[in-house]
Design an enzyme around this catalytic site. Structure first.
Site, PDB file in Angstrom:
ATOM      1  N   GLY A  21     -91.064  23.632  16.036  1.00 59.50           N
ATOM      2  CA  GLY A  21     -89.801  23.150  15.504  1.00 59.50           C
ATOM      3  C   GLY A  21     -88.868  24.313  15.250  1.00 59.50           C
ATOM      4  O   GLY A  21     -89.146  25.453  15.634  1.00 59.50           O
ATOM      5  N   SER A  24     -90.752  26.144  12.226  1.00 58.61           N
ATOM      6  CA  SER A  24     -92.207  26.053  12.118  1.00 58.61           C
ATOM      7  C   SER A  24     -92.833  25.893  13.491  1.00 58.61           C
ATOM      8  O   SER A  24     -92.159  25.559  14.464  1.00 58.61           O
ATOM      9  CB  SER A  24     -92.605  24.866  11.228  1.00 58.61           C
ATOM     10  OG  SER A  24     -92.215  23.644  11.829  1.00 58.61           O
ATOM     11  N   ASP A 135     -88.869   9.442  10.164  1.00 56.72           N
ATOM     12  CA  ASP A 135     -88.932  10.056  11.497  1.00 56.72           C
ATOM     13  C   ASP A 135     -90.114   9.483  12.276  1.00 56.72           C
ATOM     14  O   ASP A 135     -90.818  10.214  12.974  1.00 56.72           O
ATOM     15  CB  ASP A 135     -89.045  11.577  11.382  1.00 56.72           C
ATOM     16  CG  ASP A 135     -88.741  12.303  12.696  1.00 56.72           C
ATOM     17  OD1 ASP A 135     -88.143  11.666  13.598  1.00 56.72           O
ATOM     18  OD2 ASP A 135     -89.107  13.486  12.820  1.00 56.72           O
TER      19      ASP A 135
END
Length: 273
Positions: A21, A24, A135
């Site tokens: 990400g 991360s 999400d």
């Protein structure tokens, strides 16, 4: 001491990166302590903006520390390092739902019902505990090697939610799974957003394609309002189609609660589609 050296001293051997990400990455690792393979999410707080460090990350950590459900990913431990990195050690998975759909074309009816029942049960658990995911998508549903058990993961947009009038205003998640009210920038009930996303997940599972063309995001709510179509020749039970239609209601108030979804007749039915 560097984070990697500390992990080594704690009995972890880092392997390849399996996800990445903005701030991360997720690596596969072996663990002496847990006697097998684990996944380690490495969060670099130094590279992340204040909003992420001060709002979204604490919410995610709070949820991960508190949830206990067979179909939500289990976190073994959190390791904080003085260089600003945080290591979240969690269950590893063989694959995810998106990869399974891409590999198989679609998920057969009886297997789709079994998996979706687990997903709906996990979301019901979250909502019953005043938590939302925001999400939900196929790549955030991990699968066991036999592709019969699911684990919901990635609570980066998760938060506490106590229902109306506790509305959200943050645009979260992926456009393809986002509900009309989120796309339109209207303050929204995050539980009803999760329910919409469940509808998209189920549609993808049983058809192998997305319910709406998201190449033009501005026009997506208009297409969502028209409802879904199904590929020609697809064999799918009317009960399953009816559940998808309920989940993908344009009006949030017309969508069922997660508890109602978990009790839906199709999930208890004996038909194959």
């Amino acid at each position: 001491m560097s984070g990697d050296k500390l992990l080594s001293e704690l009995g972890y051997k880092l392997g390849r990166t399996i996800g990445e990400g903005s701030y991360s990455k997720v690596k596969v690792a072996t663990s002496k302590k847990y006697k097998g393979t684990v996944a380690i999410k490495v969060v670099d707080r130094r590279r992340a903006p204040p909003d992420f460090v001060n709002k979204f990350l604490p919410r995610e950590l709070s949820i991960l520390r508190g949830v206990r459900h067979p179909h939500i990913v289990h976190v073994f431990e959190f390791i904080e390092v003085c260089n600003g990195k945080l290591y979240i050690v969690m269950e590893a998975a063989a694959t995810d739902l998106l990869q399974a759909v891409q590999r198989n074309g679609r998920i057969p009816g009886s297997q789709a019902r079994e998996l979706f029942s687990q997903i709906a049960g996990a979301v019901r658990y979250l909502h019953d505990h005043h938590l939302v995911h925001r999400d939900l998508k196929c790549e955030n549903v991990l699968l066991s090697p036999d592709e019969r058990r699911v684990k919901i993961t990635d609570f980066g947009f998760g938060r506490q939610a106590h229902g109306y009038p506790d509305l959200s205003t943050t645009y979260c998640g992926s456009a393809a799974y986002a509900s009309p009210e989120v796309l339109l920038g209207i303050p929204y009930d995050p539980k009803k957003y999760d329910v919409w996303s469940l509808g998209v997940v189920l549609y993808v599972m049983v058809t192998g394609c997305m319910p709406f063309d998201d190449s033009d995001i501005a026009g997506l709510p208009r297409r969502q309002k028209r409802g879904v179509l199904y590929p020609d020749g697809l064999e799918l039970s009317e009960r399953c189609k009816s559940l998808i239609a309920e989940l993908l209601q344009f009006s949030p108030s017309a969508r069922p609660s997660a508890g109602q979804v978990a009790r839906n007749g199709w999930l208890r039915a004996g038909d194959s589609g």
